[in-house]
Design a protein around this motif. Structure first.
Motif, PDB file in Angstrom:
ATOM      1  N   ASN A 106       0.856  -1.184   0.000  1.00 11.56           N
ATOM      2  CA  ASN A 106       0.000   0.000   0.000  1.00 11.56           C
ATOM      3  C   ASN A 106       0.895   1.238   0.000  1.00 11.56           C
ATOM      4  N   HIS A 107       0.839   2.027  -1.062  1.00 13.46           N
ATOM      5  CA  HIS A 107       1.747   3.172  -1.226  1.00 13.46           C
ATOM      6  C   HIS A 107       1.610   4.180  -0.093  1.00 13.46           C
ATOM      7  N   ASP A 108       0.382   4.460   0.323  1.00 11.56           N
ATOM      8  CA  ASP A 108       0.168   5.446   1.381  1.00 11.56           C
ATOM      9  C   ASP A 108       0.706   4.953   2.723  1.00 11.56           C
ATOM     10  N   ILE A 109       0.533   3.678   3.007  1.00  6.12           N
ATOM     11  CA  ILE A 109       1.071   3.119   4.253  1.00  6.12           C
ATOM     12  C   ILE A 109       2.590   3.126   4.201  1.00  6.12           C
ATOM     13  N   ASP A 110       3.162   2.809   3.039  1.00 11.08           N
ATOM     14  CA  ASP A 110       4.614   2.820   2.910  1.00 11.08           C
ATOM     15  C   ASP A 110       5.167   4.228   3.134  1.00 11.08           C
ATOM     16  N   LYS A 111       4.461   5.236   2.631  1.00  9.19           N
ATOM     17  CA  LYS A 111       4.873   6.623   2.845  1.00  9.19           C
ATOM     18  C   LYS A 111       4.807   6.988   4.323  1.00  9.19           C
ATOM     19  N   ALA A 112       3.807   6.457   5.033  1.00  9.13           N
ATOM     20  CA  ALA A 112       3.697   6.734   6.472  1.00  9.13           C
ATOM     21  C   ALA A 112       4.886   6.141   7.224  1.00  9.13           C
ATOM     22  N   TRP A 113       5.316   4.943   6.816  1.00  7.29           N
ATOM     23  CA  TRP A 113       6.491   4.338   7.442  1.00  7.29           C
ATOM     24  C   TRP A 113       7.748   5.152   7.150  1.00  7.29           C
ATOM     25  N   THR A 114       7.873   5.657   5.925  1.00  3.82           N
ATOM     26  CA  THR A 114       9.018   6.496   5.576  1.00  3.82           C
ATOM     27  C   THR A 114       9.041   7.757   6.432  1.00  3.82           C
ATOM     28  N   LYS A 115       7.874   8.323   6.682  1.00  2.00           N
ATOM     29  CA  LYS A 115       7.791   9.511   7.545  1.00  2.00           C
ATOM     30  C   LYS A 115       8.259   9.171   8.957  1.00  2.00           C
ATOM     31  N   VAL A 116       7.827   8.030   9.482  1.00  2.00           N
ATOM     32  CA  VAL A 116       8.240   7.616  10.826  1.00  2.00           C
ATOM     33  C   VAL A 116       9.763   7.488  10.903  1.00  2.00           C
TER      34      VAL A 116
ATOM     35  N   TYR B 140      -2.373  -0.956   8.683  1.00  2.00           N
ATOM     36  CA  TYR B 140      -2.489   0.206   9.554  1.00  2.00           C
ATOM     37  C   TYR B 140      -1.441   1.259   9.172  1.00  2.00           C
ATOM     38  N   PHE B 141      -1.752   2.506   9.499  1.00  3.71           N
ATOM     39  CA  PHE B 141      -0.843   3.618   9.235  1.00  3.71           C
ATOM     40  C   PHE B 141      -0.062   3.932  10.510  1.00  3.71           C
ATOM     41  N   PRO B 142       1.265   3.819  10.475  1.00  4.79           N
ATOM     42  CA  PRO B 142       2.059   4.066  11.677  1.00  4.79           C
ATOM     43  C   PRO B 142       2.279   5.559  11.909  1.00  4.79           C
ATOM     44  N   PHE B 143       2.442   5.923  13.167  1.00  7.19           N
ATOM     45  CA  PHE B 143       2.890   7.263  13.529  1.00  7.19           C
ATOM     46  C   PHE B 143       3.487   7.190  14.924  1.00  7.19           C
ATOM     47  N   THR B 144       4.206   8.220  15.310  1.00 11.22           N
ATOM     48  CA  THR B 144       4.839   8.214  16.627  1.00 11.22           C
ATOM     49  C   THR B 144       4.466   9.469  17.400  1.00 11.22           C
ATOM     50  N   SER B 145       4.433   9.335  18.705  1.00 12.30           N
ATOM     51  CA  SER B 145       4.302  10.468  19.616  1.00 12.30           C
ATOM     52  C   SER B 145       5.146  10.139  20.833  1.00 12.30           C
ATOM     53  N   HIS B 146       6.042  11.055  21.208  1.00 11.11           N
ATOM     54  CA  HIS B 146       6.982  10.811  22.311  1.00 11.11           C
ATOM     55  C   HIS B 146       7.781   9.518  22.077  1.00 11.11           C
ATOM     56  N   TYR B 147       8.091   9.218  20.828  1.00 10.09           N
ATOM     57  CA  TYR B 147       8.798   7.992  20.429  1.00 10.09           C
ATOM     58  C   TYR B 147       7.935   6.739  20.577  1.00 10.09           C
ATOM     59  N   TRP B 148       6.725   6.888  21.081  1.00  9.41           N
ATOM     60  CA  TRP B 148       5.830   5.726  21.157  1.00  9.41           C
ATOM     61  C   TRP B 148       5.364   5.372  19.746  1.00  9.41           C
ATOM     62  N   LEU B 149       5.427   4.100  19.397  1.00  9.84           N
ATOM     63  CA  LEU B 149       4.919   3.660  18.101  1.00  9.84           C
ATOM     64  C   LEU B 149       3.440   3.349  18.245  1.00  9.84           C
ATOM     65  N   ARG B 150       2.623   4.045  17.448  1.00 16.00           N
ATOM     66  CA  ARG B 150       1.172   3.868  17.486  1.00 16.00           C
ATOM     67  C   ARG B 150       0.671   3.640  16.059  1.00 16.00           C
ATOM     68  N   PHE B 151      -0.620   3.329  15.934  1.00 13.87           N
ATOM     69  CA  PHE B 151      -1.183   3.057  14.612  1.00 13.87           C
ATOM     70  C   PHE B 151      -2.548   3.719  14.462  1.00 13.87           C
ATOM     71  N   SER B 152      -2.856   4.018  13.207  1.00 12.71           N
ATOM     72  CA  SER B 152      -4.141   4.597  12.839  1.00 12.71           C
ATOM     73  C   SER B 152      -4.784   3.739  11.759  1.00 12.71           C
ATOM     74  N   VAL B 153      -6.097   3.750  11.721  1.00 13.91           N
ATOM     75  CA  VAL B 153      -6.819   3.023  10.676  1.00 13.91           C
ATOM     76  C   VAL B 153      -6.761   3.795   9.363  1.00 13.91           C
ATOM     77  N   ASP B 154      -6.692   5.135   9.440  1.00 13.31           N
ATOM     78  CA  ASP B 154      -6.691   5.962   8.233  1.00 13.31           C
ATOM     79  C   ASP B 154      -5.418   6.804   8.174  1.00 13.31           C
ATOM     80  N   LYS B 155      -5.085   7.282   6.982  1.00 17.21           N
ATOM     81  CA  LYS B 155      -3.829   8.004   6.794  1.00 17.21           C
ATOM     82  C   LYS B 155      -3.840   9.397   7.413  1.00 17.21           C
ATOM     83  N   ASP B 156      -5.011   9.945   7.711  1.00 14.27           N
ATOM     84  CA  ASP B 156      -5.106  11.261   8.338  1.00 14.27           C
ATOM     85  C   ASP B 156      -5.086  11.190   9.861  1.00 14.27           C
TER      86      ASP B 156
END
Length: 232
Positions: A104-114, A150-166
């Motif tokens: 999934n291109h959008d999920i891959d981009k989210a990982w690159t951002k992380v 899932y779409f990954p993101f981080t807060s305070h270095y915590w690895l979390r996930f979202s169902v949507d890219k926004d």
């Protein structure tokens, strides 16, 4: 050097005395003192449309002021290719994206951002052991089939996930995984992976390996429903 690079000032128009940066669209950098006022750390990146996301190219530690200023000039003013700059300056570590790609291109981009946000750190030279296992956790998580949609993101270095890219449908803030750092209170947890799944003090479990922690984290995500945040 008579370089054309003009350093950025802070919001009040002054120049900081412990770090420098260049903040225009496109090629930019930030640098600061490292362990002493004779050592300098630097990150070279390109700004994107969103301020909280920058494409990293390299970072490094320098002990020679002339060498680090030359790198800045080559990167920002002369617009040299990063591989060419790296060939002249062994102090630099090049950014590299994940080997494993999500279909999934959008999920891959989210990982690159992380990974960019993890790499984009002028204090990368501190706590190298912790940062090594953090990167191990990211690599394992991206390959883990339980998180592939899932779409990954981080807060305070915590690895979390979202169902949507926004990031509008996520699990609660207390649901995350992170490698533990040294603690005077719980020194035997150093290097382990902590999975939080409720808001109670120490409301989680420690695991010896990233895979064990991620397996447990995946199970917790199945038990709890994500929250739909206000889209307005």
């Amino acid at each position: 050097m008579k370089s054309n690079v003009k350093l950025a000032s802070t919001i009040d128009g002054t120049f900081p005395d412990k770090y420098s940066f260049f903040n225009n669209a496109g090629r930019s950098f930030r640098t600061e003192f490292a362990s002493t006022d004779k050592d300098f750390s630097i990150v070279l990146y390109e700004r994107t449309d969103k301020q909280n996301y920058e494409n990293c190219f390299a970072r490094g530690l320098f002990t020679d002021l002339d060498r680090i200023t030359t790198v800045i000039d080559l990167w920002v003013d002369k617009q040299k290719d990063i591989s060419e700059i790296k060939s002249e300056f062994g102090e630099l570590e090049l950014y590299s994206d994940f080997v494993f790609k999500n279909p999934n291109h959008d999920i891959d981009k989210a990982w690159t951002k992380v990974k960019n946000m993890f790499f984009n750190d002028t204090e990368f030279w501190k706590q190298p052991e912790w940062k090594e296992i953090y990167l191990e956790m990211l690599n394992e998580a991206k390959r883990h089939t339980a998180f592939e949609n899932y779409f990954p993101f981080t807060s305070h270095y915590w690895l979390r996930f979202s169902v949507d890219k926004d990031i509008k449908e996520t699990w609660t803030l207390d649901t995350y995984i992170v490698p533990t750092m040294y603690s005077d209170e719980i020194p035997n947890t150093l290097g382990k992976f902590y999975v939080s799944y409720n808001d109670k003090p120490m409301g989680g479990q420690f695991f010896e390996t990233a895979k064990e922690g991620l397996d447990f984290y995946a199970d917790k995500l199945k038990e709890k429903k994500p929250i739909q945040w206000d889209k307005n």
